[in-house]
Design a protein around this motif. Structure first.
Motif, PDB file in Angstrom:
ATOM      1  N   ALA A 212     -36.965  47.218  -9.323  1.00 24.76           N
ATOM      2  CA  ALA A 212     -36.141  46.576  -8.297  1.00 24.76           C
ATOM      3  C   ALA A 212     -36.572  45.121  -8.109  1.00 24.76           C
ATOM      4  CB  ALA A 212     -36.243  47.344  -6.980  1.00 24.76           C
ATOM      5  N   ILE A 213     -37.862  44.870  -8.175  1.00 25.73           N
ATOM      6  CA  ILE A 213     -38.377  43.505  -8.062  1.00 25.73           C
ATOM      7  C   ILE A 213     -37.941  42.671  -9.269  1.00 25.73           C
ATOM      8  CG2 ILE A 213     -40.485  42.103  -8.052  1.00 25.73           C
ATOM      9  CD1 ILE A 213     -41.741  44.443  -6.385  1.00 25.73           C
ATOM     10  N   GLU A 214     -37.963  43.266 -10.467  1.00 23.40           N
ATOM     11  CA  GLU A 214     -37.504  42.565 -11.670  1.00 23.40           C
ATOM     12  C   GLU A 214     -36.054  42.105 -11.508  1.00 23.40           C
ATOM     13  OE1 GLU A 214     -37.833  45.225 -14.979  1.00 23.40           O
ATOM     14  OE2 GLU A 214     -40.008  45.016 -15.116  1.00 23.40           O
ATOM     15  N   VAL A 215     -35.218  42.996 -11.008  1.00 21.84           N
ATOM     16  CA  VAL A 215     -33.804  42.673 -10.802  1.00 21.84           C
ATOM     17  C   VAL A 215     -33.673  41.490  -9.844  1.00 21.84           C
ATOM     18  CG1 VAL A 215     -31.651  43.497  -9.777  1.00 21.84           C
ATOM     19  CG2 VAL A 215     -32.909  44.944 -11.377  1.00 21.84           C
ATOM     20  N   ALA A 216     -34.391  41.548  -8.736  1.00 15.84           N
ATOM     21  CA  ALA A 216     -34.315  40.477  -7.737  1.00 15.84           C
ATOM     22  C   ALA A 216     -34.783  39.151  -8.330  1.00 15.84           C
ATOM     23  CB  ALA A 216     -35.153  40.841  -6.514  1.00 15.84           C
ATOM     24  N   VAL A 217     -35.860  39.183  -9.094  1.00 17.27           N
ATOM     25  CA  VAL A 217     -36.389  37.957  -9.695  1.00 17.27           C
ATOM     26  C   VAL A 217     -35.405  37.399 -10.725  1.00 17.27           C
ATOM     27  CG1 VAL A 217     -38.214  37.035 -11.194  1.00 17.27           C
ATOM     28  CG2 VAL A 217     -38.802  38.501  -9.249  1.00 17.27           C
ATOM     29  N   CYS A 218     -34.874  38.271 -11.580  1.00 18.89           N
ATOM     30  CA  CYS A 218     -33.939  37.810 -12.618  1.00 18.89           C
ATOM     31  C   CYS A 218     -32.607  37.325 -12.025  1.00 18.89           C
ATOM     32  CB  CYS A 218     -33.682  38.923 -13.637  1.00 18.89           C
ATOM     33  SG  CYS A 218     -35.113  39.277 -14.688  1.00 18.89           S
ATOM     34  N   MET A 219     -32.188  37.931 -10.919  1.00 19.33           N
ATOM     35  CA  MET A 219     -30.946  37.511 -10.273  1.00 19.33           C
ATOM     36  C   MET A 219     -31.139  36.155  -9.609  1.00 19.33           C
ATOM     37  SD  MET A 219     -28.631  39.467  -7.417  1.00 19.33           S
ATOM     38  CE  MET A 219     -27.912  40.678  -8.485  1.00 19.33           C
ATOM     39  N   GLY A 220     -32.298  35.928  -9.066  1.00 21.29           N
ATOM     40  CA  GLY A 220     -32.593  34.676  -8.389  1.00 21.29           C
ATOM     41  C   GLY A 220     -32.270  34.776  -6.907  1.00 21.29           C
ATOM     42  N   SER A 221     -33.038  34.065  -6.111  1.00 22.02           N
ATOM     43  CA  SER A 221     -32.907  34.185  -4.656  1.00 22.02           C
ATOM     44  C   SER A 221     -31.561  33.684  -4.136  1.00 22.02           C
ATOM     45  CB  SER A 221     -34.053  33.452  -3.956  1.00 22.02           C
ATOM     46  OG  SER A 221     -34.041  32.077  -4.293  1.00 22.02           O
ATOM     47  N   LYS A 222     -31.014  32.632  -4.736  1.00 27.91           N
ATOM     48  CA  LYS A 222     -29.737  32.098  -4.256  1.00 27.91           C
ATOM     49  C   LYS A 222     -28.603  33.092  -4.495  1.00 27.91           C
ATOM     50  CE  LYS A 222     -26.616  28.164  -4.539  1.00 27.91           C
ATOM     51  NZ  LYS A 222     -26.317  26.904  -5.197  1.00 27.91           N
TER      52      LYS A 222
ATOM     53  N   ILE B 220     -31.383  54.426  -8.460  1.00 24.76           N
ATOM     54  CA  ILE B 220     -31.035  53.918  -9.785  1.00 24.76           C
ATOM     55  C   ILE B 220     -32.214  53.177 -10.420  1.00 24.76           C
ATOM     56  CG2 ILE B 220     -28.572  53.748  -9.280  1.00 24.76           C
ATOM     57  CD1 ILE B 220     -28.954  50.692  -9.066  1.00 24.76           C
ATOM     58  N   PHE B 221     -33.180  52.777  -9.611  1.00 20.86           N
ATOM     59  CA  PHE B 221     -34.361  52.096 -10.128  1.00 20.86           C
ATOM     60  C   PHE B 221     -35.431  53.116 -10.497  1.00 20.86           C
ATOM     61  CE2 PHE B 221     -32.425  48.979  -7.192  1.00 20.86           C
ATOM     62  CZ  PHE B 221     -32.135  47.997  -8.122  1.00 20.86           C
ATOM     63  N   SER B 222     -36.054  52.922 -11.640  1.00 19.85           N
ATOM     64  CA  SER B 222     -37.100  53.845 -12.083  1.00 19.85           C
ATOM     65  C   SER B 222     -38.412  53.619 -11.338  1.00 19.85           C
ATOM     66  CB  SER B 222     -37.318  53.721 -13.589  1.00 19.85           C
ATOM     67  OG  SER B 222     -37.731  52.407 -13.926  1.00 19.85           O
ATOM     68  N   SER B 223     -38.551  52.449 -10.702  1.00 23.26           N
ATOM     69  CA  SER B 223     -39.776  52.142  -9.969  1.00 23.26           C
ATOM     70  C   SER B 223     -39.509  50.964  -9.033  1.00 23.26           C
ATOM     71  CB  SER B 223     -40.893  51.762 -10.943  1.00 23.26           C
ATOM     72  OG  SER B 223     -40.582  50.537 -11.594  1.00 23.26           O
ATOM     73  N   PRO B 224     -40.391  50.776  -8.046  1.00 20.49           N
ATOM     74  CA  PRO B 224     -40.243  49.587  -7.189  1.00 20.49           C
ATOM     75  C   PRO B 224     -40.344  48.286  -8.001  1.00 20.49           C
ATOM     76  CG  PRO B 224     -41.747  51.159  -6.190  1.00 20.49           C
ATOM     77  CD  PRO B 224     -41.451  51.654  -7.573  1.00 20.49           C
ATOM     78  N   GLU B 225     -41.139  48.316  -9.058  1.00 17.49           N
ATOM     79  CA  GLU B 225     -41.291  47.136  -9.895  1.00 17.49           C
ATOM     80  C   GLU B 225     -39.972  46.750 -10.569  1.00 17.49           C
ATOM     81  OE1 GLU B 225     -43.429  49.794 -10.009  1.00 17.49           O
ATOM     82  OE2 GLU B 225     -45.042  48.803  -8.912  1.00 17.49           O
TER      83      GLU B 225
END
Length: 97
Positions: free
Chosen positions: A12-22, A5-10
């Protein structure tokens, strides 16, 4: 996870950053620890803006639809993790004849 579903590894990283680690770690923990119960009920949408670093988790409901108990549990858990959660109720619109 459907990684395609992700167009690139970047992305997926954007999603993780925007979601936040907690929030991200809390969601992963619930899925791994409580997989029998938590296989369903997770909200419908995750929207994010990499420019602002903000995200929102959205449960969409049709006009007469109600939250299931599993959806209520997920929403409560997400709110406790500090996620920005919204319930979006679809409203039928009548067209003029």
């Amino acid at each position: 996870v459907s990684w395609d579903i992700f167009s690139s590894p970047e992305q997926a990283i954007e999603v993780a950053v925007c979601m936040g680690s907690k929030v991200l770690s809390g969601v992963i923990k619930r899925i791994l620890c409580c997989s029998d119960f938590d296989r369903s009920g997770l909200p419908d949408l995750f929207v994010w803006n990499p420019k602002t670093g903000k995200s929102k988790i959205v449960e969409v409901k049709a006009p007469l639809d109600k939250l299931s108990s599993k959806q209520e549990v997920w929403i409560h858990a997400l709110l406790n993790l500090g996620a920005n959660v919204e319930l979006c109720k679809i409203v039928a619109k009548r067209e003029a004849v």
